[in-house]
Scaffold this motif. Structure first.
Motif, PDB file in Angstrom:
ATOM      1  N   ASP A  60       0.784  -1.069  -0.353  1.00 56.17           N
ATOM      2  CA  ASP A  60      -0.402   0.125   0.449  1.00 56.17           C
ATOM      3  C   ASP A  60       0.994   1.493  -0.116  1.00 56.17           C
ATOM      4  OD1 ASP A  60      -1.951  -1.715   0.302  1.00 56.17           O
ATOM      5  OD2 ASP A  60      -2.314  -1.433   2.058  1.00 56.17           O
ATOM      6  N   GLU A  61       2.060   1.821  -0.978  1.00 53.12           N
ATOM      7  CA  GLU A  61       2.833   2.533  -0.872  1.00 53.12           C
ATOM      8  C   GLU A  61       3.732   2.792   0.582  1.00 53.12           C
ATOM      9  OE1 GLU A  61       3.151   3.649  -4.067  1.00 53.12           O
ATOM     10  OE2 GLU A  61       1.738   1.931  -4.546  1.00 53.12           O
ATOM     11  N   LYS A  62       3.504   2.141   1.451  1.00 57.21           N
ATOM     12  CA  LYS A  62       4.473   2.017   2.296  1.00 57.21           C
ATOM     13  C   LYS A  62       5.548   0.569   2.221  1.00 57.21           C
ATOM     14  CE  LYS A  62       2.626   5.737   4.366  1.00 57.21           C
ATOM     15  NZ  LYS A  62       3.343   6.963   4.590  1.00 57.21           N
ATOM     16  N   TYR A  63       6.848   1.254   2.926  1.00 60.73           N
ATOM     17  CA  TYR A  63       8.185   0.030   2.771  1.00 60.73           C
ATOM     18  C   TYR A  63       7.836  -0.823   5.194  1.00 60.73           C
ATOM     19  CZ  TYR A  63       9.247   0.616  -1.418  1.00 60.73           C
ATOM     20  OH  TYR A  63       9.333   1.345  -3.133  1.00 60.73           O
ATOM     21  N   GLY A  64       8.543  -1.684   4.589  1.00 55.58           N
ATOM     22  CA  GLY A  64       8.521  -2.204   5.508  1.00 55.58           C
ATOM     23  C   GLY A  64       9.723  -3.507   5.726  1.00 55.58           C
ATOM     24  N   PHE A  65       9.944  -4.267   7.230  1.00 52.16           N
ATOM     25  CA  PHE A  65      10.980  -5.771   5.996  1.00 52.16           C
ATOM     26  C   PHE A  65       9.976  -7.137   6.957  1.00 52.16           C
ATOM     27  CE2 PHE A  65      13.353  -1.553   6.704  1.00 52.16           C
ATOM     28  CZ  PHE A  65      14.179  -1.579   4.931  1.00 52.16           C
ATOM     29  N   ILE A  66      10.419  -7.978   6.356  1.00 51.93           N
ATOM     30  CA  ILE A  66       9.632  -9.335   7.162  1.00 51.93           C
ATOM     31  C   ILE A  66      11.310 -10.118   7.289  1.00 51.93           C
ATOM     32  CG2 ILE A  66       7.676  -9.116   5.414  1.00 51.93           C
ATOM     33  CD1 ILE A  66       9.021 -11.002   3.585  1.00 51.93           C
ATOM     34  N   ASN A  67      10.726 -11.139   7.975  1.00 47.60           N
ATOM     35  CA  ASN A  67      11.749 -11.824   8.130  1.00 47.60           C
ATOM     36  C   ASN A  67      12.381 -13.525   6.786  1.00 47.60           C
ATOM     37  OD1 ASN A  67      10.076 -13.281   9.203  1.00 47.60           O
ATOM     38  ND2 ASN A  67      11.061 -13.212  10.791  1.00 47.60           N
ATOM     39  N   LYS A  68      12.157 -14.755   6.801  1.00 44.82           N
ATOM     40  CA  LYS A  68      12.732 -15.160   6.353  1.00 44.82           C
ATOM     41  C   LYS A  68      11.738 -16.885   5.977  1.00 44.82           C
ATOM     42  CE  LYS A  68      17.457 -15.741   5.339  1.00 44.82           C
ATOM     43  NZ  LYS A  68      19.031 -16.845   5.728  1.00 44.82           N
ATOM     44  N   LYS A  69      10.442 -15.926   8.054  1.00 45.12           N
ATOM     45  CA  LYS A  69       9.342 -16.867   7.973  1.00 45.12           C
ATOM     46  C   LYS A  69       8.150 -16.094   7.217  1.00 45.12           C
ATOM     47  CE  LYS A  69      10.959 -19.498  11.718  1.00 45.12           C
ATOM     48  NZ  LYS A  69      11.102 -19.204  13.300  1.00 45.12           N
ATOM     49  N   ASN A  70       8.591 -14.641   6.559  1.00 47.10           N
ATOM     50  CA  ASN A  70       7.654 -14.145   6.038  1.00 47.10           C
ATOM     51  C   ASN A  70       6.372 -13.583   7.141  1.00 47.10           C
ATOM     52  OD1 ASN A  70       6.237 -12.751   4.299  1.00 47.10           O
ATOM     53  ND2 ASN A  70       4.387 -14.366   4.268  1.00 47.10           N
TER      54      ASN A  70
ATOM     55  N   ILE B 205       5.740 -10.014   9.606  1.00 48.96           N
ATOM     56  CA  ILE B 205       6.620  -8.517   9.193  1.00 48.96           C
ATOM     57  C   ILE B 205       7.013  -8.580  10.651  1.00 48.96           C
ATOM     58  CG2 ILE B 205       5.657  -6.466   9.695  1.00 48.96           C
ATOM     59  CD1 ILE B 205       2.942  -7.667   8.059  1.00 48.96           C
ATOM     60  N   VAL B 206       8.663  -7.820  10.969  1.00 50.07           N
ATOM     61  CA  VAL B 206       9.722  -7.839  11.737  1.00 50.07           C
ATOM     62  C   VAL B 206       9.450  -5.828  11.924  1.00 50.07           C
ATOM     63  CG1 VAL B 206      12.234  -7.412  12.619  1.00 50.07           C
ATOM     64  CG2 VAL B 206      10.725  -9.400  11.762  1.00 50.07           C
ATOM     65  N   ILE B 207       9.524  -5.431  10.966  1.00 53.46           N
ATOM     66  CA  ILE B 207       9.487  -3.669  11.563  1.00 53.46           C
ATOM     67  C   ILE B 207       7.728  -3.175  10.340  1.00 53.46           C
ATOM     68  CG2 ILE B 207      10.437  -1.790  10.454  1.00 53.46           C
ATOM     69  CD1 ILE B 207      13.045  -3.251  10.598  1.00 53.46           C
ATOM     70  N   PRO B 208       7.472  -2.694  10.543  1.00 56.91           N
ATOM     71  CA  PRO B 208       5.716  -2.471  10.031  1.00 56.91           C
ATOM     72  C   PRO B 208       6.061  -1.457   8.715  1.00 56.91           C
ATOM     73  CG  PRO B 208       6.016  -1.977  12.237  1.00 56.91           C
ATOM     74  CD  PRO B 208       7.354  -1.789  12.620  1.00 56.91           C
ATOM     75  N   PHE B 209       4.735  -1.346   8.446  1.00 56.40           N
ATOM     76  CA  PHE B 209       5.213  -0.779   6.566  1.00 56.40           C
ATOM     77  C   PHE B 209       4.526   0.564   6.761  1.00 56.40           C
ATOM     78  CE2 PHE B 209       4.280  -5.291   5.937  1.00 56.40           C
ATOM     79  CZ  PHE B 209       4.763  -5.204   5.011  1.00 56.40           C
ATOM     80  N   ASP B 210       5.507   1.196   8.073  1.00 57.29           N
ATOM     81  CA  ASP B 210       5.151   3.156   8.469  1.00 57.29           C
ATOM     82  C   ASP B 210       6.499   4.001   7.059  1.00 57.29           C
ATOM     83  OD1 ASP B 210       3.973   2.030  10.232  1.00 57.29           O
ATOM     84  OD2 ASP B 210       6.134   1.972  11.577  1.00 57.29           O
ATOM     85  N   TYR B 211       6.931   3.932   6.444  1.00 57.38           N
ATOM     86  CA  TYR B 211       8.091   3.834   5.625  1.00 57.38           C
ATOM     87  C   TYR B 211       7.807   4.578   4.120  1.00 57.38           C
ATOM     88  CZ  TYR B 211      10.664   2.869   9.516  1.00 57.38           C
ATOM     89  OH  TYR B 211      10.767   2.792  11.370  1.00 57.38           O
TER      90      TYR B 211
END
Length: 473
Positions: free
Chosen positions: A132-142, A144-150
């Motif tokens: 949704d036009e925002k970036y976050g980060f996942i680990n290898k288990k898919n 979400i480690v860092i929310p889609f805030d950026y």
């Protein structure tokens, strides 16, 4: 390390001495990363057209530095660069991206669109994802480690990612915690230095948030490497150390990153290499030189022993002394077709057969009436074995055309490749175009070209068998 080279339209690898370590047998390769390299072969029977270009579906796998294939070729798969022992891959049928490990096993299912993972890779255990036009980060288990805030985010490097919220750039760590600083930060830390910006000037802070190099520079090139960094003041570039002291005066017209104890520099219109005490390694002679530093390309090696350079409008690998180690792309037909040349050379006499008849293959052709006959014979020969294209058939049927020439598009691929060798060799051998290719050819119902064609097919078959045997081994 190994470096990709192209020979006869196939890719393989050389070492730093220019010796071929992995034979050129692949349609596509990348550079080695994470101890492996992706390789692909085209599936020529399956292709699609997009924006006027033909694209081929592929079969892909990865190899190690010995050239061993690590899992069977997977059809319709495009593999991106490996990092953290995994890679994002694209399934050309599902039109989705997933994550595979080095055994070819699925780590994350094929669920991502291209826009969600574009230019992403796993680094420091995390991968950037866009939702949704925002970036976050996942680990290898898919997970979400860092929310889609950026609004923007870079892949992690050295434990940090440079992210952006609205117009503010920030550093975050792997827990998503913000590195707090009053400075406008524009890079992660390398050798305890991160780039900061104030009113279009650049300086550096350390991880203790201290301004250690003042805002003096109009541009920073690369990052600190071996205690040095390249910077720009006005329209010239120079070299500084981690204390901000000038090591090499600001005198270069352009530069590339530091790597392997040197950096490429442009002096006037040509490029050379400079070491870290300012010595010119050789007189400027290259049109361009890439750097020896591969840190941002997710390579296994920070300092490469070879880099690309353009010399006399051709691409080479060079070492830090400027020695030409290897051309990156070459055509070496003479190596695999020696026997064919020997066969074509037997009982040759330079006999002028047609008066002032000038003829060529895949090029201009100014022909007299008598020179038309051999062209039609060639077309007739390949028409019989079904190797003419529609254009070739039309040319054969147009027997009243006195300006006919032979062109690659008239022949299907195998026949066109054969004629490449056939005509190129004879043009080189005779040095003129006014002589018949072989005095023995009658151009009526002659078996000679058929004999050469059969020999050529056997050469091709042997090459394919050798390649397949190497892959199996």
């Amino acid at each position: 390390m190994l470096y990709p080279i192209k020979r006869n339209d196939k890719w393989g690898f050389i070492n730093e001495k220019g010796e071929i370590i992995i034979e050129p047998i692949f349609d596509y390769t990348d550079h080695f990363s994470n101890e492996v390299c992706r390789v692909s072969n085209k599936l020529s029977e399956i292709h699609f057209k997009y924006n006027g270009e033909i694209y081929y579906y592929t079969s892909s796998t990865i190899i190690n530095k010995e050239g061993d294939i690590l899992f069977p070729f997977k059809k319709n798969l495009t593999i991106n660069r490996y990092s953290d022992d995994v890679a994002f891959c694209y399934d050309e049928k599902l039109k989705k991206h997933g994550v595979l490990d080095k055994n070819g096993e699925e780590v994350i299912p094929f669920i991502f669109s291209t826009s969600e993972i574009e230019y992403s890779l796993f680094s420091n255990g995390l991968a950037r994802i866009k939702k949704d036009e925002k970036y976050g980060f996942i680990n290898k288990k898919n997970e979400i480690v860092i929310p889609f805030d950026y609004d923007k985010a870079d892949n992690f490097q050295n434990g940090y990612s440079l992210v952006k919220i609205k117009n503010k750039e920030l550093l975050i760590n792997k827990s998503g915690e913000i590195y707090k600083t009053k400075h406008k930060i524009t890079s992660v830390f390398y050798e305890d230095r991160a780039i900061v910006k104030l009113k279009n000037k650049y300086g550096f802070i350390n991880e203790n948030n201290e301004l250690v190099i003042d805002y003096l520079y109009d541009r920073i090139v690369g990052v600190f490497t071996e205690g040095h960094c390249l910077a720009k003041i006005g329209d010239k570039y120079g070299l500084i150390n981690t204390s901000g002291h000038t090591i090499i005066e600001f005198k270069f017209d352009n530069v590339r990153w530091i790597g392997n104890g040197v950096f490429p520099a442009k002096i006037g219109k040509k490029w050379t290499l400079i070491n870290l005490i300012g010595e010119i390694k050789f007189e400027p002679k290259f049109e361009h030189i890439s750097d020896f530093n591969k840190v941002l390309e997710s390579r296994d090696y920070f300092d490469a022993k070879l880099t690309r350079a353009e010399f006399n409008k051709e691409d080479y690998y060079i070492d830090i002394q400027g020695n030409l180690i290897s051309k990156i792309e070459t055509i070496e037909k003479e190596i695999v077709y020696t026997e064919l040349r020997e066969l074509l050379s037997k009982s040759v006499e330079q006999k002028q057969v047609w008066d002032k008849a000038e003829w060529s293959y895949d090029g201009f052709s100014i022909t007299k009436k008598g020179a038309i006959k051999p062209f039609y014979f060639i077309l007739k020969c390949f028409k019989k074995i079904g190797l003419l294209t529609n254009e070739g058939i039309d040319a054969y049927n147009d027997k009243n055309n006195l300006e006919i020439g032979l062109y690659r598009f008239m022949f299907k691929e195998d026949a066109a490749s054969f004629l490449d060798h056939f005509y190129e060799y004879w043009y080189e051998k005779q040095h003129i175009a006014n002589y018949q290719i072989d005095p023995n050819l009658k151009f009526e119902d002659d078996e000679n070209i058929g004999k050469y064609w059969e020999f050529y097919k056997q050469v091709q078959y042997n090459l394919i068998q050798n390649k397949e045997n190497k892959v199996e081994e």
